[in-house]
Design a protein around this motif. Structure first.
Motif, PDB file in Angstrom:
ATOM      1  N   UNK A 179     -66.188  37.684  44.458  1.00  0.00           N
ATOM      2  CA  UNK A 179     -67.237  38.703  44.547  1.00  0.00           C
ATOM      3  C   UNK A 179     -67.249  39.584  43.302  1.00  0.00           C
ATOM      4  N   UNK A 180     -66.050  40.002  42.853  1.00  0.00           N
ATOM      5  CA  UNK A 180     -65.980  40.844  41.654  1.00  0.00           C
ATOM      6  C   UNK A 180     -66.524  40.103  40.441  1.00  0.00           C
ATOM      7  N   UNK A 181     -66.257  38.812  40.370  1.00  0.00           N
ATOM      8  CA  UNK A 181     -66.771  38.015  39.245  1.00  0.00           C
ATOM      9  C   UNK A 181     -68.294  37.920  39.305  1.00  0.00           C
ATOM     10  N   UNK A 182     -68.836  37.723  40.499  1.00  0.00           N
ATOM     11  CA  UNK A 182     -70.283  37.647  40.655  1.00  0.00           C
ATOM     12  C   UNK A 182     -70.959  38.972  40.290  1.00  0.00           C
ATOM     13  N   UNK A 183     -70.259  40.075  40.521  1.00  0.00           N
ATOM     14  CA  UNK A 183     -70.803  41.386  40.179  1.00  0.00           C
ATOM     15  C   UNK A 183     -70.614  41.713  38.695  1.00  0.00           C
ATOM     16  N   UNK A 184     -69.966  40.825  37.965  1.00  0.00           N
ATOM     17  CA  UNK A 184     -69.726  41.046  36.542  1.00  0.00           C
ATOM     18  C   UNK A 184     -68.568  41.981  36.259  1.00  0.00           C
ATOM     19  N   UNK A 185     -67.681  42.174  37.240  1.00  0.00           N
ATOM     20  CA  UNK A 185     -66.580  43.130  37.084  1.00  0.00           C
ATOM     21  C   UNK A 185     -65.213  42.487  36.952  1.00  0.00           C
ATOM     22  N   UNK A 186     -65.162  41.185  36.820  1.00  0.00           N
ATOM     23  CA  UNK A 186     -63.888  40.500  36.595  1.00  0.00           C
ATOM     24  C   UNK A 186     -64.079  39.484  35.491  1.00  0.00           C
ATOM     25  N   UNK A 187     -63.583  39.809  34.301  1.00  0.00           N
ATOM     26  CA  UNK A 187     -63.746  38.930  33.149  1.00  0.00           C
ATOM     27  C   UNK A 187     -62.634  39.185  32.151  1.00  0.00           C
ATOM     28  N   UNK A 188     -62.475  38.267  31.248  1.00  0.00           N
ATOM     29  CA  UNK A 188     -61.417  38.380  30.240  1.00  0.00           C
ATOM     30  C   UNK A 188     -61.738  39.497  29.253  1.00  0.00           C
ATOM     31  N   UNK A 189     -60.677  40.156  28.796  1.00  0.00           N
ATOM     32  CA  UNK A 189     -60.807  41.198  27.779  1.00  0.00           C
ATOM     33  C   UNK A 189     -59.476  41.326  27.058  1.00  0.00           C
ATOM     34  N   UNK A 190     -59.259  42.406  26.339  1.00  0.00           N
ATOM     35  CA  UNK A 190     -58.015  42.541  25.592  1.00  0.00           C
ATOM     36  C   UNK A 190     -56.818  42.828  26.488  1.00  0.00           C
ATOM     37  N   UNK A 191     -57.069  43.174  27.746  1.00  0.00           N
ATOM     38  CA  UNK A 191     -55.965  43.436  28.668  1.00  0.00           C
ATOM     39  C   UNK A 191     -55.582  42.224  29.521  1.00  0.00           C
ATOM     40  N   UNK A 192     -56.534  41.339  29.791  1.00  0.00           N
ATOM     41  CA  UNK A 192     -56.262  40.258  30.737  1.00  0.00           C
ATOM     42  C   UNK A 192     -57.052  39.002  30.393  1.00  0.00           C
ATOM     43  N   UNK A 193     -56.573  37.898  30.948  1.00  0.00           N
ATOM     44  CA  UNK A 193     -57.292  36.629  30.883  1.00  0.00           C
ATOM     45  C   UNK A 193     -57.674  36.228  32.299  1.00  0.00           C
ATOM     46  N   UNK A 194     -58.940  35.919  32.498  1.00  0.00           N
ATOM     47  CA  UNK A 194     -59.430  35.460  33.792  1.00  0.00           C
ATOM     48  C   UNK A 194     -59.734  33.974  33.666  1.00  0.00           C
ATOM     49  N   UNK A 195     -59.038  33.163  34.443  1.00  0.00           N
ATOM     50  CA  UNK A 195     -59.123  31.705  34.352  1.00  0.00           C
ATOM     51  C   UNK A 195     -59.688  31.164  35.662  1.00  0.00           C
TER      52      UNK A 195
END
Length: 441
Positions: A130-146
């Motif tokens: 759900x967070x990914x669909x809302x655009x709130x879970x993605x890779x950045x300088x703090x984390x990698x989302x796989x």
């Protein structure tokens, strides 16, 4: 006969299919504030939540040692008697502090993980989607989302993993579940939430529902990971042994996490299945206490050492030598000081058994055999750990209130007694012993 067979089969089916302790929407509400954490930190939080009393000890240690941080903090607690998961969290005070402050949530989370491990991890995946669909879970300088395809037959079509962008530096996000997951689907079960603690997220604003604190150099604190394909948690025993030098490797068969009831420290298990599975593995009296939701012996602090337990003044110093209320010296296995509790309204020595004769049952406990020890020395419910602000946390720990059942033992028999002392043949000598004018409660 047919009816018996149906009943028997029904009972068998009922025992084989236990009702879940938590509904899916309840579990989502519980994991909502941590579902977007890195997989390794998330798995260690889930493990540690099954030992809530040790969370309190670790949080106190962090408060007393604010200048020891990250890997250095983990090394400093190597010899503490806590579970390895709890030791690892001293590296993440922004996680440990809310777990300590929200003990009711922590215990419920641990109960859910013990009873429904696969369901808890599945709920995390649903929330991440759900967070990914809302655009709130993605890779950045703090984390990698796989994102990976889920194995066939699973509850979801994909698996979303969250890892640190730099394995040596771990960031823990703070976020508002009501924002990052979109519209919450279960109004009866709102998501748990607490604002970011300013000490760990200075000046943080929840832009798009997210705030990032300072990265923590705590690679040495990581020893586990979620196995999304099998719905359980994997343990790297060699890494765990570096955190806890006294770790019992036999507890981690095939690299899978197993709950250790010894670290539960008397906190009651919520459901019968968990009690059957875990509490009976603790030897001796501790097993019985855990199984029944009672405090362990080690947690009943100084029950027998409270001042004056056996030296409290007698309520019937003037009772005759044959009176069972005359004293406690001849009472086998007597409860300490049952008849000798001090008055809260003056001197109870006058009134209750002031005029008791030699046979008066109000004169003492000498005729009461097999009396249990220390009944008046149990800790007050108001002094159990956590106080009023902890709500339902630590159910079963220190919850035994002082029993009063035997306080008035002998009252009815005293009232019905016809004995009169020789010196006062017609004075109604049982008036004091039977409660009468001086028998205050």
């Amino acid at each position: 006969m047919a009816l018996l067979m149906i009943t028997s089969n029904g009972a068998s089916a009922q025992s084989q299919q236990q009702s879940p302790v938590f509904k899916p929407e309840e579990i989502e509400a519980l994991v909502a504030p941590i579902a977007l954490y890195p997989d390794s930190v998330l798995s260690q939080i889930l493990i540690a939540s099954t030992y809530p009393l040790e969370i309190v000890h670790a949080a106190r240690w962090v408060k007393d040692n604010p200048n020891i941080k990250g890997d250095a903090a983990v090394k400093a607690v190597q010899d503490q008697p806590w579970d390895v998961s709890v030791k690892s969290l001293v590296a993440f005070p922004q996680v440990l502090e809310p777990m300590n402050d929200k003990l009711d949530w922590t215990q419920k989370l641990g109960d859910a993980f013990l009873a429904q491990e696969k369901d808890v991890l599945a709920a995390v995946q649903r929330l991440r989607a759900r967070a990914q669909q809302e655009g709130n879970l993605k890779s950045n300088k703090q984390q990698k989302v796989i994102v990976e395809p889920a194995p066939s037959g699973g509850q979801t079509t994909q698996v979303i993993r969250v890892e640190p962008a730099d394995p040596q530096v771990i960031y823990i996000p703070a976020y508002n579940p009501s924002v990052v997951y979109g519209t919450w689907s279960y109004p009866p079960y709102p998501p748990y939430y607490w604002p970011p603690y300013p000490a760990y997220y200075p000046g943080a604003a929840l832009a798009s529902g997210f705030a990032w604190g300072i990265g923590i150099a705590a690679a040495a604190a990581i020893f586990s990971n979620a196995d999304w394909n099998h719905g359980d948690v994997n343990i790297n025993v060699n890494k765990a042994a570096k955190i806890d030098r006294n770790i019992d490797r036999s507890k981690f068969q095939n690299g899978k996490w197993q709950h250790n009831p010894r670290h539960r420290q008397g906190v009651a298990y919520r459901d019968n299945v968990s009690r059957e599975k875990f509490a009976k593995n603790v030897p001796g009296a501790k097993a019985r206490n855990d199984f029944r939701g009672r405090p362990s012996t080690s947690d009943r602090t100084a029950l027998a050492n409270r001042g004056g337990a056996n030296n409290r003044p007698s309520r019937a110093p003037n009772a005759g030598p044959g009176s069972p209320r005359a004293g406690n010296a001849a009472i086998p296995n007597n409860r300490a000081g049952i008849s000798n509790r001090p008055s809260t309204k003056g001197n109870l020595n006058e009134g209750r058994a002031r005029n008791a004769g030699p046979a008066s049952p109000r004169a003492g406990n000498a005729a009461i055999p097999n009396n249990r020890a220390g009944i008046s020395n149990r800790p007050s419910a108001a002094n159990t750990y956590g106080g009023r602000g902890r709500d339902n946390a630590f159910q079963g720990v220190g919850a035994g209130g002082a029993s009063q059942r035997d306080f008035n033992r002998g009252r009815s028999s005293a009232q019905s007694s016809t004995f009169r002392p020789p010196s006062r043949p017609s004075s109604g000598g049982m008036r004091g012993g039977g409660g009468g004018r001086g028998g205050r409660r």
